[in-house]
Design a protein around this motif. Structure first.
Motif, mmCIF file in Angstrom:
data_model
loop_
_atom_site.group_PDB
_atom_site.id
_atom_site.type_symbol
_atom_site.label_atom_id
_atom_site.label_comp_id
_atom_site.label_asym_id
_atom_site.label_seq_id
_atom_site.Cartn_x
_atom_site.Cartn_y
_atom_site.Cartn_z
ATOM 1 N N UNK A 54 0.829 -1.206 0.000
ATOM 2 C CA UNK A 54 0.000 0.000 0.000
ATOM 3 C C UNK A 54 0.861 1.253 0.000
ATOM 4 N N UNK A 55 2.007 1.211 0.696
ATOM 5 C CA UNK A 55 2.927 2.350 0.675
ATOM 6 C C UNK A 55 3.476 2.570 -0.733
ATOM 7 N N UNK A 56 3.821 1.487 -1.401
ATOM 8 C CA UNK A 56 4.297 1.611 -2.786
ATOM 9 C C UNK A 56 3.199 2.125 -3.703
ATOM 10 N N UNK A 57 1.996 1.576 -3.566
ATOM 11 C CA UNK A 57 0.895 1.987 -4.439
ATOM 12 C C UNK A 57 0.506 3.443 -4.237
ATOM 13 N N UNK A 58 0.758 3.982 -3.039
ATOM 14 C CA UNK A 58 0.403 5.382 -2.794
ATOM 15 C C UNK A 58 1.213 6.339 -3.653
ATOM 16 N N UNK A 59 2.309 5.863 -4.246
ATOM 17 C CA UNK A 59 3.127 6.686 -5.141
ATOM 18 C C UNK A 59 2.907 6.315 -6.609
ATOM 19 N N UNK A 60 1.808 5.615 -6.879
ATOM 20 C CA UNK A 60 1.551 5.157 -8.238
ATOM 21 C C UNK A 60 0.154 5.534 -8.681
ATOM 22 N N UNK A 61 -0.082 5.414 -9.981
ATOM 23 C CA UNK A 61 -1.409 5.511 -10.561
ATOM 24 C C UNK A 61 -1.853 4.081 -10.869
ATOM 25 N N UNK A 62 -2.776 3.564 -10.083
ATOM 26 C CA UNK A 62 -3.146 2.155 -10.177
ATOM 27 C C UNK A 62 -4.658 2.050 -10.148
ATOM 28 N N UNK A 63 -5.232 1.389 -11.157
ATOM 29 C CA UNK A 63 -6.690 1.295 -11.274
ATOM 30 C C UNK A 63 -7.207 -0.131 -11.160
ATOM 31 N N UNK A 64 -6.412 -1.056 -10.659
ATOM 32 C CA UNK A 64 -6.769 -2.462 -10.462
ATOM 33 C C UNK A 64 -6.770 -3.285 -11.750
ATOM 34 N N UNK A 65 -6.739 -2.627 -12.905
ATOM 35 C CA UNK A 65 -6.829 -3.358 -14.160
ATOM 36 C C UNK A 65 -5.555 -3.252 -15.001
ATOM 37 N N UNK A 66 -4.636 -2.416 -14.607
ATOM 38 C CA UNK A 66 -3.378 -2.258 -15.326
ATOM 39 C C UNK A 66 -2.250 -2.185 -14.313
ATOM 40 N N UNK A 67 -1.049 -2.367 -14.801
ATOM 41 C CA UNK A 67 0.108 -2.332 -13.909
ATOM 42 C C UNK A 67 0.269 -0.946 -13.290
ATOM 43 N N UNK A 68 0.682 -0.871 -12.017
ATOM 44 C CA UNK A 68 0.884 0.442 -11.387
ATOM 45 C C UNK A 68 1.921 1.269 -12.133
ATOM 46 N N UNK A 69 1.654 2.568 -12.233
ATOM 47 C CA UNK A 69 2.577 3.499 -12.895
ATOM 48 C C UNK A 69 3.079 4.506 -11.877
ATOM 49 N N UNK A 70 4.377 4.568 -11.708
ATOM 50 C CA UNK A 70 4.981 5.438 -10.701
ATOM 51 C C UNK A 70 4.740 6.904 -11.048
ATOM 52 N N UNK A 71 4.158 7.654 -10.096
ATOM 53 C CA UNK A 71 3.902 9.082 -10.321
ATOM 54 C C UNK A 71 4.441 9.936 -9.173
ATOM 55 N N UNK A 72 5.191 9.344 -8.275
ATOM 56 C CA UNK A 72 5.792 10.105 -7.182
ATOM 57 C C UNK A 72 4.762 10.614 -6.191
ATOM 58 N N UNK A 73 4.836 11.906 -5.892
ATOM 59 C CA UNK A 73 3.979 12.508 -4.866
ATOM 60 C C UNK A 73 2.689 13.087 -5.433
ATOM 61 N N UNK A 74 2.355 12.756 -6.671
ATOM 62 C CA UNK A 74 1.178 13.363 -7.299
ATOM 63 C C UNK A 74 -0.107 13.094 -6.538
ATOM 64 N N UNK A 75 -0.268 11.883 -6.007
ATOM 65 C CA UNK A 75 -1.485 11.572 -5.242
ATOM 66 C C UNK A 75 -1.612 12.458 -4.019
ATOM 67 N N UNK A 76 -0.514 12.687 -3.325
ATOM 68 C CA UNK A 76 -0.541 13.506 -2.118
ATOM 69 C C UNK A 76 -0.765 14.976 -2.464
ATOM 70 N N UNK A 77 -0.163 15.436 -3.562
ATOM 71 C CA UNK A 77 -0.367 16.821 -3.995
ATOM 72 C C UNK A 77 -1.826 17.047 -4.369
ATOM 73 N N UNK A 78 -2.399 16.092 -5.118
ATOM 74 C CA UNK A 78 -3.803 16.206 -5.495
ATOM 75 C C UNK A 78 -4.698 16.200 -4.262
ATOM 76 N N UNK A 79 -4.368 15.373 -3.301
ATOM 77 C CA UNK A 79 -5.173 15.250 -2.096
ATOM 78 C C UNK A 79 -5.279 16.575 -1.354
ATOM 79 N N UNK A 80 -4.175 17.283 -1.250
ATOM 80 C CA UNK A 80 -4.147 18.496 -0.434
ATOM 81 C C UNK A 80 -4.471 19.769 -1.215
#
Length: 319
Positions: A54-80
Protein backbone atom coordinates in the motif's frame (compact mmCIF):
# COMPACT_ATOMS: atom_id res chain seq x y z
CA UNK A 1 37.23 -67.28 23.86
CA UNK A 2 33.87 -67.27 25.52
CA UNK A 3 30.95 -65.27 24.22
CA UNK A 4 30.94 -63.17 27.38
CA UNK A 5 34.56 -62.08 26.91
CA UNK A 6 33.97 -61.16 23.25
CA UNK A 7 30.94 -59.09 24.20
CA UNK A 8 32.88 -57.20 26.85
CA UNK A 9 35.72 -56.44 24.41
CA UNK A 10 33.29 -55.14 21.76
CA UNK A 11 31.49 -52.91 24.25
CA UNK A 12 34.81 -51.57 25.48
CA UNK A 13 35.81 -50.54 21.94
CA UNK A 14 32.52 -48.70 21.21
CA UNK A 15 32.76 -44.94 21.66
CA UNK A 16 29.46 -43.32 22.54
CA UNK A 17 29.22 -39.79 21.22
CA UNK A 18 26.80 -37.61 23.19
CA UNK A 19 24.43 -35.30 21.25
CA UNK A 20 26.01 -31.84 21.06
CA UNK A 21 24.30 -28.88 22.74
CA UNK A 22 24.19 -27.06 19.41
CA UNK A 23 22.24 -29.88 17.72
CA UNK A 24 19.80 -30.02 20.61
CA UNK A 25 19.30 -26.23 20.48
CA UNK A 26 18.66 -26.32 16.72
CA UNK A 27 16.08 -29.06 17.15
CA UNK A 28 14.32 -27.12 19.91
CA UNK A 29 14.35 -23.94 17.80
CA UNK A 30 12.88 -25.75 14.82
CA UNK A 31 10.08 -27.02 17.04
CA UNK A 32 9.38 -23.49 18.24
CA UNK A 33 9.44 -22.11 14.70
CA UNK A 34 6.97 -24.79 13.63
CA UNK A 35 4.52 -23.70 16.33
CA UNK A 36 4.74 -19.98 15.52
CA UNK A 37 4.85 -20.43 11.73
CA UNK A 38 1.05 -20.04 11.26
CA UNK A 39 1.16 -16.62 12.93
CA UNK A 40 4.32 -15.56 11.08
CA UNK A 41 2.91 -16.65 7.70
CA UNK A 42 -0.40 -14.93 8.43
CA UNK A 43 1.35 -11.76 9.60
CA UNK A 44 3.52 -11.62 6.50
CA UNK A 45 0.74 -12.48 4.04
CA UNK A 46 -2.08 -10.39 5.50
CA UNK A 47 -0.33 -7.56 7.38
CA UNK A 48 3.29 -6.73 6.59
CA UNK A 49 3.28 -7.36 2.83
CA UNK A 50 -0.04 -5.49 2.28
CA UNK A 51 1.31 -2.56 4.32
CA UNK A 52 4.47 -2.36 2.21
CA UNK A 53 2.44 -2.75 -1.00
CA UNK A 54 0.00 0.00 0.00
CA UNK A 55 2.93 2.35 0.68
CA UNK A 56 4.30 1.61 -2.79
CA UNK A 57 0.89 1.99 -4.44
CA UNK A 58 0.40 5.38 -2.79
CA UNK A 59 3.13 6.69 -5.14
CA UNK A 60 1.55 5.16 -8.24
CA UNK A 61 -1.41 5.51 -10.56
CA UNK A 62 -3.15 2.16 -10.18
CA UNK A 63 -6.69 1.29 -11.27
CA UNK A 64 -6.77 -2.46 -10.46
CA UNK A 65 -6.83 -3.36 -14.16
CA UNK A 66 -3.38 -2.26 -15.33
CA UNK A 67 0.11 -2.33 -13.91
CA UNK A 68 0.88 0.44 -11.39
CA UNK A 69 2.58 3.50 -12.89
CA UNK A 70 4.98 5.44 -10.70
CA UNK A 71 3.90 9.08 -10.32
CA UNK A 72 5.79 10.10 -7.18
CA UNK A 73 3.98 12.51 -4.87
CA UNK A 74 1.18 13.36 -7.30
CA UNK A 75 -1.49 11.57 -5.24
CA UNK A 76 -0.54 13.51 -2.12
CA UNK A 77 -0.37 16.82 -4.00
CA UNK A 78 -3.80 16.21 -5.49
CA UNK A 79 -5.17 15.25 -2.10
CA UNK A 80 -4.15 18.50 -0.43
CA UNK A 81 -4.56 20.95 -3.31
CA UNK A 82 -7.12 19.71 -5.84
CA UNK A 83 -9.71 17.56 -4.07
CA UNK A 84 -12.35 19.48 -2.09
CA UNK A 85 -14.21 16.24 -1.26
CA UNK A 86 -11.12 15.01 0.57
CA UNK A 87 -11.17 18.03 2.86
CA UNK A 88 -14.92 17.59 3.34
CA UNK A 89 -14.42 13.95 4.36
CA UNK A 90 -11.67 14.99 6.77
CA UNK A 91 -13.88 17.71 8.26
CA UNK A 92 -16.83 15.34 8.69
CA UNK A 93 -14.60 12.69 10.28
CA UNK A 94 -13.04 15.13 12.73
CA UNK A 95 -16.49 16.32 13.84
CA UNK A 96 -17.62 12.72 14.13
CA UNK A 97 -14.59 11.74 16.23
CA UNK A 98 -14.46 14.76 18.53
CA UNK A 99 -18.22 14.73 19.15
CA UNK A 100 -18.90 11.01 19.02
CA UNK A 101 -16.04 9.66 21.16
CA UNK A 102 -16.65 11.87 24.24
CA UNK A 103 -20.42 11.33 23.87
CA UNK A 104 -19.97 7.56 23.77
CA UNK A 105 -17.54 7.53 26.70
CA UNK A 106 -19.82 9.71 28.85
CA UNK A 107 -22.81 7.45 28.19
CA UNK A 108 -20.70 4.34 28.80
CA UNK A 109 -19.39 5.70 32.11
CA UNK A 110 -22.83 6.71 33.36
CA UNK A 111 -24.28 3.30 32.52
CA UNK A 112 -21.30 1.58 34.14
CA UNK A 113 -21.85 3.55 37.34
CA UNK A 114 -25.53 2.57 37.35
CA UNK A 115 -24.61 -1.08 36.85
CA UNK A 116 -21.95 -1.03 39.55
CA UNK A 117 -24.43 -2.25 42.12
CA UNK A 118 -25.17 -5.46 43.96
CA UNK A 119 -28.49 -6.01 42.19
CA UNK A 120 -29.31 -9.62 41.38
CA UNK A 121 -30.31 -8.69 37.83
CA UNK A 122 -27.14 -6.71 37.10
CA UNK A 123 -25.74 -9.55 34.98
CA UNK A 124 -28.81 -9.44 32.74
CA UNK A 125 -28.59 -5.67 32.44
CA UNK A 126 -24.92 -5.86 31.46
CA UNK A 127 -25.74 -8.32 28.71
CA UNK A 128 -28.62 -6.23 27.39
CA UNK A 129 -26.54 -3.06 27.34
CA UNK A 130 -23.67 -4.85 25.61
CA UNK A 131 -25.81 -6.31 22.80
CA UNK A 132 -25.87 -3.11 20.66
CA UNK A 133 -22.07 -3.14 20.54
CA UNK A 134 -21.98 -6.86 19.82
CA UNK A 135 -24.06 -6.43 16.67
CA UNK A 136 -23.40 -2.74 16.17
CA UNK A 137 -21.15 -3.12 13.13
CA UNK A 138 -23.68 -5.17 11.20
CA UNK A 139 -25.59 -4.07 8.13
CA UNK A 140 -28.90 -4.95 9.81
CA UNK A 141 -28.34 -2.44 12.63
CA UNK A 142 -27.46 0.32 10.16
CA UNK A 143 -30.65 -0.39 8.19
CA UNK A 144 -32.66 -0.40 11.42
CA UNK A 145 -31.11 2.91 12.43
CA UNK A 146 -31.98 4.37 9.03
CA UNK A 147 -35.62 3.37 9.52
CA UNK A 148 -35.71 4.71 13.08
CA UNK A 149 -34.61 8.16 11.86
CA UNK A 150 -36.71 8.13 8.67
CA UNK A 151 -39.30 10.82 7.98
CA UNK A 152 -41.97 8.50 9.41
CA UNK A 153 -39.60 6.83 11.87
CA UNK A 154 -40.06 6.44 15.60
CA UNK A 155 -37.82 9.42 16.41
CA UNK A 156 -39.91 11.88 14.42
CA UNK A 157 -43.11 10.32 15.77
CA UNK A 158 -41.92 10.96 19.34
CA UNK A 159 -40.82 14.51 18.45
CA UNK A 160 -44.25 15.20 16.93
CA UNK A 161 -46.00 13.84 20.03
CA UNK A 162 -43.92 16.18 22.21
CA UNK A 163 -44.78 19.15 20.01
CA UNK A 164 -41.21 19.47 18.73
CA UNK A 165 -40.73 20.12 15.00
CA UNK A 166 -39.73 16.94 13.19
CA UNK A 167 -36.27 16.74 11.65
CA UNK A 168 -35.50 15.65 8.10
CA UNK A 169 -32.52 13.55 9.11
CA UNK A 170 -31.67 12.57 5.54
CA UNK A 171 -32.15 16.02 4.04
CA UNK A 172 -29.93 18.02 6.38
CA UNK A 173 -26.16 17.34 6.36
CA UNK A 174 -25.72 18.34 10.01
CA UNK A 175 -28.68 16.25 11.17
CA UNK A 176 -27.48 13.24 9.16
CA UNK A 177 -24.05 13.44 10.79
CA UNK A 178 -25.56 13.65 14.26
CA UNK A 179 -27.62 10.59 13.42
CA UNK A 180 -24.31 8.72 12.96
CA UNK A 181 -23.00 10.18 16.22
CA UNK A 182 -26.10 8.97 18.08
CA UNK A 183 -25.55 5.52 16.61
CA UNK A 184 -21.94 5.58 17.85
CA UNK A 185 -23.08 6.59 21.32
CA UNK A 186 -25.66 3.79 21.34
CA UNK A 187 -22.88 1.25 20.77
CA UNK A 188 -21.19 1.90 24.12
CA UNK A 189 -21.12 -1.71 25.35
CA UNK A 190 -17.40 -2.46 25.12
CA UNK A 191 -16.40 0.80 26.80
CA UNK A 192 -19.05 0.24 29.46
CA UNK A 193 -17.65 -3.18 30.38
CA UNK A 194 -14.12 -1.77 30.65
CA UNK A 195 -15.34 1.09 32.82
CA UNK A 196 -17.27 -1.38 34.95
CA UNK A 197 -14.14 -3.45 35.48
CA UNK A 198 -12.27 -0.29 36.49
CA UNK A 199 -14.99 0.69 38.95
CA UNK A 200 -14.81 -2.75 40.55
CA UNK A 201 -11.12 -2.15 41.16
CA UNK A 202 -11.60 1.01 43.24
CA UNK A 203 -11.40 0.12 46.96
CA UNK A 204 -14.64 0.81 48.81
CA UNK A 205 -12.63 2.06 51.75
CA UNK A 206 -11.92 5.27 49.82
CA UNK A 207 -15.62 6.06 49.57
CA UNK A 208 -16.19 5.13 53.20
CA UNK A 209 -13.42 7.47 54.32
CA UNK A 210 -14.79 10.25 52.11
CA UNK A 211 -18.26 9.77 53.58
CA UNK A 212 -16.86 10.07 57.08
CA UNK A 213 -15.21 13.35 56.04
CA UNK A 214 -18.59 14.64 54.82
CA UNK A 215 -18.05 14.35 51.04
CA UNK A 216 -21.26 14.01 49.05
CA UNK A 217 -21.78 11.79 46.00
CA UNK A 218 -20.72 14.44 43.48
CA UNK A 219 -17.54 15.23 45.40
CA UNK A 220 -16.70 11.53 45.65
CA UNK A 221 -17.19 11.18 41.88
CA UNK A 222 -14.76 13.98 40.99
CA UNK A 223 -12.25 13.36 43.80
CA UNK A 224 -12.18 9.55 43.86
CA UNK A 225 -13.95 7.91 40.93
CA UNK A 226 -12.54 9.98 38.07
CA UNK A 227 -8.90 10.08 39.30
CA UNK A 228 -8.88 6.35 40.06
CA UNK A 229 -10.56 5.60 36.75
CA UNK A 230 -8.31 7.87 34.67
CA UNK A 231 -6.05 5.06 33.32
CA UNK A 232 -9.17 3.28 32.09
CA UNK A 233 -10.45 6.52 30.57
CA UNK A 234 -7.11 6.90 28.76
CA UNK A 235 -7.34 3.38 27.34
CA UNK A 236 -10.95 3.82 26.22
CA UNK A 237 -10.21 7.20 24.68
CA UNK A 238 -7.36 5.86 22.57
CA UNK A 239 -9.23 2.74 21.45
CA UNK A 240 -12.47 4.56 20.67
CA UNK A 241 -10.64 7.31 18.76
CA UNK A 242 -8.95 4.74 16.53
CA UNK A 243 -12.24 2.90 16.09
CA UNK A 244 -14.10 6.11 15.19
CA UNK A 245 -11.65 6.92 12.41
CA UNK A 246 -12.28 3.49 10.90
CA UNK A 247 -16.10 3.75 10.98
CA UNK A 248 -17.48 2.67 7.63
CA UNK A 249 -20.58 0.44 7.63
CA UNK A 250 -23.09 2.91 9.20
CA UNK A 251 -22.09 5.75 6.88
CA UNK A 252 -22.16 3.46 3.85
CA UNK A 253 -25.59 1.95 4.60
CA UNK A 254 -27.34 5.07 5.86
CA UNK A 255 -26.12 7.24 2.98
CA UNK A 256 -26.52 4.38 0.47
CA UNK A 257 -22.83 4.59 -0.36
CA UNK A 258 -22.87 8.24 -1.44
CA UNK A 259 -21.90 10.10 1.74
CA UNK A 260 -24.97 12.30 1.37
CA UNK A 261 -26.79 14.48 1.84
CA UNK A 262 -24.35 17.03 0.40
CA UNK A 263 -21.45 14.87 1.64
CA UNK A 264 -22.66 15.42 5.20
CA UNK A 265 -21.92 11.79 6.14
CA UNK A 266 -18.85 11.36 3.91
CA UNK A 267 -16.58 9.86 6.54
CA UNK A 268 -12.90 9.44 5.67
CA UNK A 269 -13.10 5.66 5.41
CA UNK A 270 -16.16 5.89 3.15
CA UNK A 271 -14.44 8.30 0.78
CA UNK A 272 -11.37 6.05 0.79
CA UNK A 273 -13.60 3.15 -0.22
CA UNK A 274 -15.24 5.18 -2.98
CA UNK A 275 -11.88 6.19 -4.41
CA UNK A 276 -10.53 2.66 -4.33
CA UNK A 277 -13.49 0.51 -5.33
CA UNK A 278 -15.97 2.86 -7.02
CA UNK A 279 -13.62 5.13 -8.95
CA UNK A 280 -10.80 2.54 -9.12
CA UNK A 281 -8.18 5.04 -7.95
CA UNK A 282 -6.39 2.48 -5.79
CA UNK A 283 -3.16 4.47 -5.69
CA UNK A 284 -5.02 7.54 -4.45
CA UNK A 285 -6.92 5.44 -1.90
CA UNK A 286 -3.61 4.02 -0.62
CA UNK A 287 -2.27 7.55 -0.17
CA UNK A 288 -5.42 8.45 1.79
CA UNK A 289 -4.91 5.40 4.01
CA UNK A 290 -1.38 6.48 4.90
CA UNK A 291 -2.50 10.02 5.70
CA UNK A 292 -5.17 8.54 7.98
CA UNK A 293 -2.50 6.47 9.70
CA UNK A 294 -0.40 9.59 10.27
CA UNK A 295 -3.39 11.55 11.62
CA UNK A 296 -4.41 8.76 14.00
CA UNK A 297 -0.79 8.36 15.12
CA UNK A 298 -0.45 12.09 15.85
CA UNK A 299 -3.72 12.18 17.80
CA UNK A 300 -2.67 9.12 19.79
CA UNK A 301 0.68 10.73 20.63
CA UNK A 302 -1.09 13.92 21.72
CA UNK A 303 -3.44 11.95 23.98
CA UNK A 304 -0.51 10.12 25.60
CA UNK A 305 1.54 13.31 25.89
CA UNK A 306 -1.26 15.14 27.70
CA UNK A 307 -2.14 12.14 29.88
CA UNK A 308 0.59 13.05 32.38
CA UNK A 309 -1.56 16.01 33.42
CA UNK A 310 -4.78 14.09 34.10
CA UNK A 311 -4.04 10.37 34.47
CA UNK A 312 -3.49 9.16 38.03
CA UNK A 313 -1.60 5.93 38.72
CA UNK A 314 -2.10 4.71 42.28
CA UNK A 315 1.22 2.79 42.31
CA UNK A 316 3.10 6.03 41.60
CA UNK A 317 1.22 8.04 44.19
CA UNK A 318 -0.25 10.31 41.53
CA UNK A 319 1.16 12.07 38.50
Amino acid sequence: MSTRVVKENVEANITIRPVSKRSRAIKENLTGYAFISPFVIGFLAFTLIPIVMSLYLSFTNYNLFAAPKWIGLDNYVKMFTADPRYWQSLKVTIIYVFAGVPFRLIVALLIAILLNTASKAVGLYRTLFYLPSLIGGSVAVAIMWRNVFGDQGIVNIVLDMLGIPVVRWFGNPTAALWMLIFLAAWQFGSSMLIFLAGLKGIPKSYYEAASVDGANGLQQFFKITLPMLSPVILFNTVMQTISAFMTFVPAFIISKGTGGPLDGTLLYSLYLYLQGFEFFNMGYASAMAWIMLIIVGILTLIIFATSKFWVHYESEGGR
